[in-house]
Design an enzyme around this catalytic site. Structure first.
Site, PDB file in Angstrom:
ATOM      1  N   GLY A  72       5.543  12.246   0.173  1.00 46.23           N
ATOM      2  CA  GLY A  72       4.425  12.067   1.115  1.00 46.23           C
ATOM      3  C   GLY A  72       3.132  12.704   0.634  1.00 46.23           C
ATOM      4  O   GLY A  72       2.295  13.107   1.432  1.00 46.23           O
TER       5      GLY A  72
ATOM      6  N   CYS B 184      -1.610   3.470  -1.492  1.00 45.26           N
ATOM      7  CA  CYS B 184      -1.875   4.069  -0.190  1.00 45.26           C
ATOM      8  C   CYS B 184      -2.588   3.043   0.686  1.00 45.26           C
ATOM      9  O   CYS B 184      -3.297   2.171   0.181  1.00 45.26           O
ATOM     10  CB  CYS B 184      -2.720   5.326  -0.335  1.00 45.26           C
ATOM     11  SG  CYS B 184      -4.334   4.989  -0.965  1.00 45.26           S
TER      12      CYS B 184
ATOM     13  N   LYS C 281      -3.745   3.142 -11.246  1.00 45.23           N
ATOM     14  CA  LYS C 281      -2.276   3.146 -11.287  1.00 45.23           C
ATOM     15  C   LYS C 281      -1.738   2.089 -10.331  1.00 45.23           C
ATOM     16  O   LYS C 281      -2.023   2.111  -9.139  1.00 45.23           O
ATOM     17  CB  LYS C 281      -1.723   4.520 -10.930  1.00 45.23           C
ATOM     18  CG  LYS C 281      -0.200   4.565 -11.039  1.00 45.23           C
ATOM     19  CD  LYS C 281       0.316   5.975 -10.980  1.00 45.23           C
ATOM     20  CE  LYS C 281       1.821   6.015 -11.104  1.00 45.23           C
ATOM     21  NZ  LYS C 281       2.347   7.371 -10.999  1.00 45.23           N
TER      22      LYS C 281
ATOM     23  N   ASN D  48       4.133   2.577 -10.652  1.00 47.55           N
ATOM     24  CA  ASN D  48       4.502   3.560  -9.642  1.00 47.55           C
ATOM     25  C   ASN D  48       5.923   3.177  -9.192  1.00 47.55           C
ATOM     26  O   ASN D  48       6.527   2.266  -9.746  1.00 47.55           O
ATOM     27  CB  ASN D  48       3.495   3.508  -8.473  1.00 47.55           C
ATOM     28  CG  ASN D  48       3.399   4.851  -7.758  1.00 47.55           C
ATOM     29  OD1 ASN D  48       4.420   5.536  -7.566  1.00 47.55           O
ATOM     30  ND2 ASN D  48       2.213   5.235  -7.360  1.00 47.55           N
TER      31      ASN D  48
END
Ligand SMILES: Cc1cc2nc3c(=O)[nH]c(=O)nc-3n(C[C@H](O)[C@H](O)[C@H](O)COP(=O)(O)O)c2cc1C
Length: 328
Positions: free
Chosen positions: A73, A131, A190, A217
């Site tokens: 997180g 995100c 990324k 990722n």
């Protein structure tokens, strides 16, 4: 034979192409007694946000066949504390330091990079695009997409329906170009593997002005406890990493190499020199070691050694001869 492992990533000169991946190496000090940090090609820090974050509820990690699932997180002390308490040590290493950054909107990405841009010792930024873009969700003109909860290296505090930057080519180009205007340092995007066409996402990063792309990722994944019938992770879902993802990551690097001309940093389940070579041959100019750091913190330096050995044996003097040399 003289072996040259040096390569460039934007303005960054790497003495060797082996870096450690964000979130798997803390802020390096944690590994000070376990490995000669100065010998690394570079360090990508754990993702930093403008404000501190506490991260997800436990459990945060579970082992899987040939890999692991995590939902940390993005716990981090925030940009200000990072600069005051973590950068002084990182600076002493005199190796390239790439700060992983994340924001919940284009503005927040811009803010954190603006804050870190003048900081001595920061050589570049890796934008963690996994995100949710909250401003996209709130925008009246754009559709609300339902995004799953966010696993490793991803922001999981927001269980909103906001769409992730990494899942939308248009948003990637917008956020990368906004950040590009704020930094003269090396800028790396990324990418998430949870997309149908990662090469398209790499192309958007290049159009936005990124100097390089990092991939991959983690994959969004889940483990269920059959007795309780509940997800094992506190966050329910997590990010899958480790050797199980490697062949997919290699395929993605290979596909991206065909589409973009900026350098690629290959990531995903690299456990040794043979794995690193697969990524380099597929088209990566450099690689990052992630999950392997938890098993053997020396992995990165073993890879540097293994690369040299391979090159000696194959009579290859420059690493650049290997990059993208896959035969089809
Ligand atoms: C425990 C853990 C924490 C991670 N945290 C981050 C993070 O903060 N930022 C990020 O961009 N990636 C993060 N990642 C993803 C890794 O940097 C890497 O992209 C991914 O794990 C694939 O590489 P690997 O299979 O070698 O681990 C994390 C991965 C793990 C296992």
């Amino acid at each position: 034979m003289k072996i040259n492992l040096a390569t460039n990533l934007g303005k960054i000169k790497l003495k060797n192409p082996i870096l450690v991946a964000s979130g798997t190496f803390g802020y390096a000090k944690e590994f000070e007694k376990l490995i000669d940090l100065k010998k690394l090609g570079g360090i990508v820090t754990k993702t930093i946000t403008l404000k501190p974050r506490l991260g997800n509820p436990p459990p945060r990690i579970v082992e899987t066949p040939s890999g692991m699932l995590n939902a940390i997180g993005l716990q981090n002390p925030g940009a200000d504390v990072f600069v005051r308490e973590r950068m002084p040590f990182l600076r002493t290493l005199k190796i390239p330091i790439i700060v992983s950054v994340m924001g919940h909107s284009v503005e927040e990405f811009v803010e954190v990079v603006k804050f870190l841009e003048p900081v001595a010792g920061v050589d570049g930024f890796e934008m963690n695009l996994s995100c949710p873009n909250v401003s996209y969700q709130n925008s009246a003109s754009t559709p609300k997409a339902s995004a799953p909860a966010c696993p490793a290296g991803r922001d999981s505090s927001l269980t909103s329906s906001a769409r992730m930057f990494a899942h939308d080519a248009g948003m990637i180009e917008e956020v990368v170009s906004a950040v590009r205007k704020e930094t003269k340092k090396t800028l790396i995007a990324k990418l998430s593997p949870d997309v149908s066409d990662i090469a398209q996402m790499a192309l958007s990063s290049e159009r936005g002005g990124a100097d390089a792309v990092s991939l991959i990722n983690t994959f969004m994944a889940m483990v269920i406890d059959i007795k309780t019938r509940r997800p094992v992770l506190g966050n329910k879902t997590g990010g899958l990493s480790g050797p199980c993802v490697r062949p997919i990551a290699v395929r993605m690097v290979w596909a991206v190499r065909k589409k973009v001309s900026i350098p690629i940093m290959g990531i995903g389940g690299i456990m040794g020199a043979k794995d690193a070579l697969e990524f380099l041959i597929a088209g990566a100019s450099a690689i990052q070691v992630g999950t392997a750091n938890f098993i053997n913190p020396q992995t990165s330096l073993d890879i540097v050694y293994g690369l040299r050995n391979f090159m000696q044996q194959e009579r290859i003097s420059d690493i650049k001869e290997i990059v993208g040399s896959v035969k089809e």
